[in-house]
Each structure stands twice: as C-alpha cells, then as structure tokens.
Design a protein around this motif. Structure first.
Motif, PDB file in Angstrom:
ATOM      1  N   LYS A 104     -35.141 -38.059 -39.374  1.00 46.11           N
ATOM      2  CA  LYS A 104     -33.943 -37.223 -39.344  1.00 46.11           C
ATOM      3  C   LYS A 104     -33.103 -37.562 -38.121  1.00 46.11           C
ATOM      4  CE  LYS A 104     -32.383 -32.383 -39.130  1.00 46.11           C
ATOM      5  NZ  LYS A 104     -31.404 -32.488 -40.230  1.00 46.11           N
ATOM      6  N   TRP A 105     -33.784 -37.688 -36.958  1.00 49.50           N
ATOM      7  CA  TRP A 105     -33.070 -38.083 -35.748  1.00 49.50           C
ATOM      8  C   TRP A 105     -34.011 -38.792 -34.787  1.00 49.50           C
ATOM      9  CZ3 TRP A 105     -35.156 -36.042 -31.343  1.00 49.50           C
ATOM     10  CH2 TRP A 105     -35.724 -34.759 -31.389  1.00 49.50           C
ATOM     11  N   HIS A 139     -30.831 -21.705 -29.495  1.00 55.10           N
ATOM     12  CA  HIS A 139     -31.351 -22.925 -30.111  1.00 55.10           C
ATOM     13  C   HIS A 139     -32.849 -22.793 -30.368  1.00 55.10           C
ATOM     14  CE1 HIS A 139     -27.733 -25.268 -28.691  1.00 55.10           C
ATOM     15  NE2 HIS A 139     -27.797 -24.384 -27.709  1.00 55.10           N
ATOM     16  N   GLU A 157     -33.204 -29.348 -34.107  1.00 51.84           N
ATOM     17  CA  GLU A 157     -32.532 -29.587 -35.382  1.00 51.84           C
ATOM     18  C   GLU A 157     -31.698 -30.858 -35.308  1.00 51.84           C
ATOM     19  OE1 GLU A 157     -31.184 -29.270 -39.249  1.00 51.84           O
ATOM     20  OE2 GLU A 157     -32.757 -28.067 -38.305  1.00 51.84           O
ATOM     21  N   THR A 158     -31.031 -31.064 -34.172  1.00 53.71           N
ATOM     22  CA  THR A 158     -30.086 -32.180 -34.041  1.00 53.71           C
ATOM     23  C   THR A 158     -30.581 -33.314 -33.151  1.00 53.71           C
ATOM     24  OG1 THR A 158     -29.007 -31.187 -32.109  1.00 53.71           O
ATOM     25  CG2 THR A 158     -28.179 -30.562 -34.300  1.00 53.71           C
ATOM     26  N   TYR A 202     -34.066 -39.993 -30.373  1.00 48.07           N
ATOM     27  CA  TYR A 202     -33.408 -39.959 -29.071  1.00 48.07           C
ATOM     28  C   TYR A 202     -34.225 -40.806 -28.108  1.00 48.07           C
ATOM     29  CZ  TYR A 202     -31.875 -38.118 -24.506  1.00 48.07           C
ATOM     30  OH  TYR A 202     -31.427 -37.998 -23.213  1.00 48.07           O
ATOM     31  N   ARG A 235     -38.795 -26.701 -40.830  1.00 46.26           N
ATOM     32  CA  ARG A 235     -37.901 -27.847 -41.040  1.00 46.26           C
ATOM     33  C   ARG A 235     -38.589 -29.008 -41.744  1.00 46.26           C
ATOM     34  NH1 ARG A 235     -36.361 -25.139 -36.600  1.00 46.26           N
ATOM     35  NH2 ARG A 235     -34.112 -24.786 -36.325  1.00 46.26           N
ATOM     36  N   ASP A 253     -32.357 -29.619 -28.590  1.00 46.23           N
ATOM     37  CA  ASP A 253     -32.194 -28.907 -29.853  1.00 46.23           C
ATOM     38  C   ASP A 253     -32.961 -29.690 -30.922  1.00 46.23           C
ATOM     39  OD1 ASP A 253     -30.968 -28.422 -32.550  1.00 46.23           O
ATOM     40  OD2 ASP A 253     -29.789 -26.969 -31.411  1.00 46.23           O
ATOM     41  N   THR A 300     -29.749 -39.678 -37.373  1.00 45.76           N
ATOM     42  CA  THR A 300     -28.782 -39.580 -36.281  1.00 45.76           C
ATOM     43  C   THR A 300     -29.440 -39.782 -34.918  1.00 45.76           C
ATOM     44  OG1 THR A 300     -29.059 -37.184 -36.051  1.00 45.76           O
ATOM     45  CG2 THR A 300     -27.351 -37.964 -37.588  1.00 45.76           C
ATOM     46  N   GLY A 316     -26.327 -36.932 -32.291  1.00 48.98           N
ATOM     47  CA  GLY A 316     -25.388 -36.315 -33.213  1.00 48.98           C
ATOM     48  C   GLY A 316     -24.607 -37.270 -34.082  1.00 48.98           C
ATOM     49  N   LYS A 317     -24.839 -38.592 -33.960  1.00 41.51           N
ATOM     50  CA  LYS A 317     -24.091 -39.566 -34.749  1.00 41.51           C
ATOM     51  C   LYS A 317     -25.043 -40.442 -35.552  1.00 41.51           C
ATOM     52  CE  LYS A 317     -20.240 -39.848 -31.456  1.00 41.51           C
ATOM     53  NZ  LYS A 317     -19.439 -40.749 -30.587  1.00 41.51           N
ATOM     54  N   ILE A 351     -30.209 -33.277 -29.933  1.00 41.37           N
ATOM     55  CA  ILE A 351     -29.263 -33.376 -28.816  1.00 41.37           C
ATOM     56  C   ILE A 351     -29.874 -32.733 -27.571  1.00 41.37           C
ATOM     57  CG2 ILE A 351     -27.025 -32.561 -27.958  1.00 41.37           C
ATOM     58  CD1 ILE A 351     -25.939 -32.944 -30.775  1.00 41.37           C
TER      59      ILE A 351
END
Length: 606
Positions: free
Chosen positions: A313-314, A345, A363-364, A316, A268, A361, A231, A234-235, A366
């Motif tokens: 996992k993500w 968080h 985990e995400t 950004y 994680r 965050d 992601t 978040g997407k 974001i």
C-alpha cells in the motif's frame, strides 16, 4: 516493467491465495492477559499487559518462582509464549522447542529438536539467535536457522508440515519470529551481510503452501508494488521505483533483508515491517553511474502490505543510500487516535536504528514526527518534514560523518550511532496509561572504514572495518528511556553500563521490566524511571520480558543467555576488536560481569 506484467504477477499471487478469514483464535488469546500468546504481546506490538497484581508497591517483593535450563550456550533472544496451561520455550541453534505443563510442576510435555546442517552457523552474522515461536490454528510455528519453517502440533509436538524459505549456501538464514495473521504465517529472511535479496513470504497455516512472496528490492513484479496505487510520502511510486535506484543489476545481491518484527493491523488488513541494509557496507560500490549517491530503494524502508495479496500500500525509506548499516528492521508499534498538531491519526511509531524516533500516519505512510531519541546522534542533523521541500522525508546528513564523501579506505571517526543503531531489534513497549514508549537503547559510537569487496555466494559481503566505543564524553553504552512520540522528546532516561539488548514489558501495575547485558532483571516505575527491583540472573540478558497468570497468580519472566550482536564476543569466543562487525572491542569488558548459559527465570510474589 509494464503495467500488464504487474497485473499478471498480481493475478498469479491472488490465484494461489487461500480464502481469507479472521484468525479470531489468535486475536482472542492475545486479548486475554492471562496468556502471552504472541512474541510482542499483541498484533500492535505494544508489549503492554493489563495484569496489575504485580505493581509499583509490591514489585520489590518478587522472588524466583521457577527456572528452566535450555542447555544451549548462545544468545537467547525473544521470549516464550504462554497459552493456557502450556508454556512454549525455544532456543538458539539447534532451535529446540519445549512445551511445559504449568499445571503439573512445569513438566516437559514434549520437545522438538530439528535436524539441521551445523554449517549454517558459519553464515549467521550476529550469533545463532532465534526470536521465538508463534501459535495459530492449533500449531506452533518454528522458523529454523536453516530457513525451514515447521508447523508442530501444539499438543504433541509432531510435525504437521514444513517448507524451506531460503538457501544457507547463499547466506540466507532464519532468525526472526514468525507472525500468524489471518490464515497465513509470515516469515522474513536474514543474510544482509551475504548479499542476498531480501523478501517477506506468507504461507498457508493449513498446509504450508506459499501464498505470496514479496522482495524488498527489484522489479515491480517481484517487490509487488503497483506503480499507480502504491505510494510513498503520499504520491504514487511510479514504474520501477526500486530498480531505477540501483546501478545495473546490483539489486539482485542488494540486501534489504527482513529479519526483524512484523506488526498487523486487522482493521486495515495491513502488515507493517522494515527492511535491512543494502549490500555491501561500502557505499562507493553502490554509487550511481555518475559516481553520486543513489537511494537503493526499498532497502532501509518501512513497508505496509495487504496481508492477503502481499501488494504494498505504501513504503517510506528512512535512510536512503545507507552508509552506516542502519537496518530499518525494528518493530513498528501501532497506536490509535493520537492527536498531533490538532489532527487525530492512527499511527505507527518506529524507534529506528538510525537514531530517529518516527511517528507515522499508518494509513498513508506520511511521517508526522521525526526526532533524535539519543542526543548524541550526529550522522544527520534532522529529518526534513516539510512537504514542499525537495528533500521531504529525508535525513540531512552531516558531511563530516559521511563514509561515502570521505571515501573508501578512509576511516570516518566518531559516528553516532554505531552500526548496531541507537536501538536494534530489542523491542520497545507502549503504555496506554502514560501514553509513553519505553525504549531499550544503545549509546554507542563507531569508526567506519569502507573497502572494496567482491561478491561470492555464501561468503561475507561486508566491505567495511568497524570499531565501537562510547560516544565522546560518555562513560556508558546504553540508556533506558521514556519517549514522548507526540512531541518527539525524551521524558526520562536511565543510564546503563552496556547497551540494553532486552525487550521491554509494561504492565497495568505501573511497572516496566527489562534486562541488562550483565544479567540484571530490573523493574522501574513508569512515571519517573526510579528503580524498584533488580535480580542478577545466571547470564547476560538479551531476551524479552513477558508476563502471564496461572491459577490467578501473576508471573513475570525473561531468558538469560548472553550473546546476540552486542555479546557475540562472548558467545562465539572472539577477541579481535573489529570482529563481530565491530562489536567485540566495544563490549570487551562484558566478560568481567557475565558468562554463557541459557536459562529461563520466572518470578512471582510470595
């Protein structure tokens, strides 16, 4: 790339994986404050020590306990590591490693000097630095300038295994410190100014076999992104999230190198790291087919990957379509249970080269906070954190400072920060006592003139002339600051004449340590930044402060040895103001305060 292709690639990566096990040895060694078992103190990169024998009331009494000359006259980044009675010291090229016996007058137990082709020096963009060795499984891991990763027996210094991670003939080099996570040792690659395709690679601790390799830019099966599960904001990133943001096959020489720091979250099972600039520095050559900006993902991004498979996992992207060389390779510092706007968080804090301090965050992926940690930053006005906005997560670029909009062969003036960022790789520190970050920064502006450049393997692929100087109205090039990551605010700031290119250390004694380019080793009060101690070391400091105890006595130390990007003029004997990717002119007066010389200085109380 089709889903089936990704599945096959992922299955292949997992087939070569070794059985995963928690590396309790490294974790336990790092939790013991008597050691300094990792380059940044712990997996979270907090650079915080629980030691408090040296504190605000007595730090003024520090004296030199012992010194060690490395015999190398280039920039000394990173720090030694200390495990029990042994301290492991590294040098810039030729990357010699020394093991010293702290229990026997610091005698040399063993030394290791690799045999490298000195031609690699010619493709190291910003001095011949090395950011340190790592320990795990009874081995010391050295990542050489020529990209050889070697495992040495920690007791004897004998080679256990070695592998080659890149090709200097194509401009690929090794400057970063390895990280040991579980049963793997992880390394990146340098060479963003030579048009390489950046990657992060995991090798088996046991025998050096490759477990996985994840590129920063390229097809999904190379970057190990799952179009449906990886992601961003978040997407799901979707198919071909990287290649569709490059024109033709430019991604093959697209940069995204990984020469900074890598954090690990055992809970994680994720490793967090940043990627460097897209190649070239001339944004006009990277525009889309319609002549408009295009993101060039996943350069200048933070990526979170599963440490066992390498699958992301993500991700950004901090600075899409880079026009200023704002590599996103700085350390990601991990802090748990942070309350922001009424919600708790586990976060990742990044004081990025682009001048914004991000709280994310982890985990995400974001972003929760994104604010300037130098008020002089002007290339962007803010980062859009409105999830409903079409520009969510992106910085709002000020057209006045856009080197793309102004066009090639036009000199865009007064951009802040300069290419070396508001903070480069020099790591910040976090204190759980004050819940603040202590950040060495650059307070530097630049003029930036892009020009057309042609790619050739192993040749510079920069395409810009850069000049550096203090921002308008300023008379200094650096600040050391305390940063509030919840509210995105500077709590206090201490001016420094030159950039602070030294990594910070905070301790339970209420003190923060760092060094200056002139060569001063300093201690400040965590609460208000008041200076408590200073000592002039033999050369300018670009190394990272560290601490340990031996026989119940606390020691604190740092490398001196001017160099790195900021000190490249001195280190490499350059005098043209635009050489050293623009740094030579900006730091020309540094030669009035210090000269070359590599040494370790260790302090203690009388």
């Amino acid at each position: 790339m089709q889903q089936r292709t990704f599945a096959i690639a992922l299955a292949g990566a997992m087939a070569f994986s070794l059985p995963a096990f928690a590396n309790d040895e490294v974790k336990k060694l790092s939790e013991d404050p008597n050691n300094w078992a990792q380059q940044n103190g712990d997996y979270a990169h907090t650079r915080f020590s629980k030691l408090d024998q040296i504190n605000v009331s007595n730090v003024k009494d520090l004296k030199v306990a012992w010194t060690f000359s490395t015999g190398v006259l280039r920039g000394h980044e990173g720090s030694p590591i200390v495990i029990g009675d042994t301290i492991y010291i590294h040098t810039p090229f030729p990357n010699t490693v020394y093991a010293l016996n702290l229990a026997d007058e610091n005698k040399i137990i063993w030394s290791y000097e690799p045999k490298q082709d000195p031609s690699v020096i010619g493709v190291m963009c910003c001095d011949t630095v090395n950011r340190g060795v790592a320990y795990g499984d009874g081995k010391i891991f050295l990542y050489q300038a020529d990209t050889t990763l070697v495992a040495l027996d920690s007791k004897t210094g004998k080679e256990v295994w070695k592998v080659t991670n890149g090709d200097p003939k194509r401009g690929e080099t090794g400057t970063s410190a390895p990280v040991v996570a579980k049963d793997k040792v992880i390394v990146g690659i340098s060479g963003g100014e030579y048009g390489v395709q950046g990657h992060l690679t995991a090798y088996s601790l046991k025998d050096g076999s490759r477990v996985w390799k994840a590129y920063s830019v390229g097809p999904d099966d190379q970057i190990l992104f799952d179009p449906e599960k990886t992601t961003s904001l978040g997407k799901p990133v979707g198919k071909d999230s990287s290649v569709k943001t490059w024109t033709s096959d430019q991604w093959k020489i697209g940069g995204g190198t990984t020469w900074g720091w890598y954090s690990f979250d055992p809970k994680r099972n994720l490793i967090y790291y940043g990627t460097g600039n897209p190649s070239t520095w001339n944004p006009a050559q990277r525009a889309g087919p319609d002549g408009k900006p295009i993101d060039q993902k996943w350069s200048l991004a933070i990526i979170a990957r599963d440490v066992d498979t390498g699958v992301a996992k993500w991700a950004y992207q901090l600075t899409p379509f880079d026009e200023w060389d704002y590599d996103a390779v700085n350390e990601s510092i991990l802090v748990d249970d942070v309350e922001i706007k009424g919600k708790t968080h586990d976060v990742l804090v990044r004081l990025d080269r682009n001048g914004f301090g991000y709280t994310i965050d982890r985990e995400t992926g974001i972003p929760l906070v994104a604010e300037k940690f130098d008020p002089a930053v002007n290339w962007a006005t803010e980062v859009d954190l409105d999830p409903k906005s079409a520009t969510y997560g992106r910085p709002k670029v000020d057209p006045k400072y856009s080197t793309f909009l102004n066009g090639p062969d036009v000199n865009t003036r007064g951009i802040v920060p300069a290419a070396l960022g508001t903070k480069d790789q020099q790591p910040a520190a976090y204190s759980p006592l004050t819940k603040l970050f202590y950040v060495p920064t650059n307070h530097v502006a630049m003029d930036y003139e892009p020009f057309k450049v042609t790619y050739a393997p192993g040749q510079p692929y920069v395409g810009s002339t850069v000049s550096m100087f203090p921002p308008e109205g300023s008379d200094h090039l650096g600040n050391f600051i305390a940063w509030d990551h919840v509210n995105g605010k500077i709590v206090w700031s201490k001016k420094e004449q030159f950039s602070v290119w030294s990594g910070a250390l905070v301790t339970a004694g209420g003190v923060v340590f760092y060094g200056t380019l002139e060569g001063y080793f300093k201690a400040l009060d965590l609460k208000d930044g008041s200076e408590l101690f200073r000592f002039k070391t033999p050369s300018g400091i670009i190394g990272n402060a560290f601490t340990y105890t031996h026989k119940d006595k606390q020691y604190v130390g740092v490398y001196s040895g001017v160099g790195g990007w900021a000190g490249i003029g001195l280190a490499a004997g350059l005098d043209n103001p635009t050489e050293g990717l623009g740094a030579v002119g900006g730091y020309a007066s540094l030669k009035q305060y210090t000269t070359l010389g590599g040494s370790l200085t260790v302090f203690s109380l009388p």
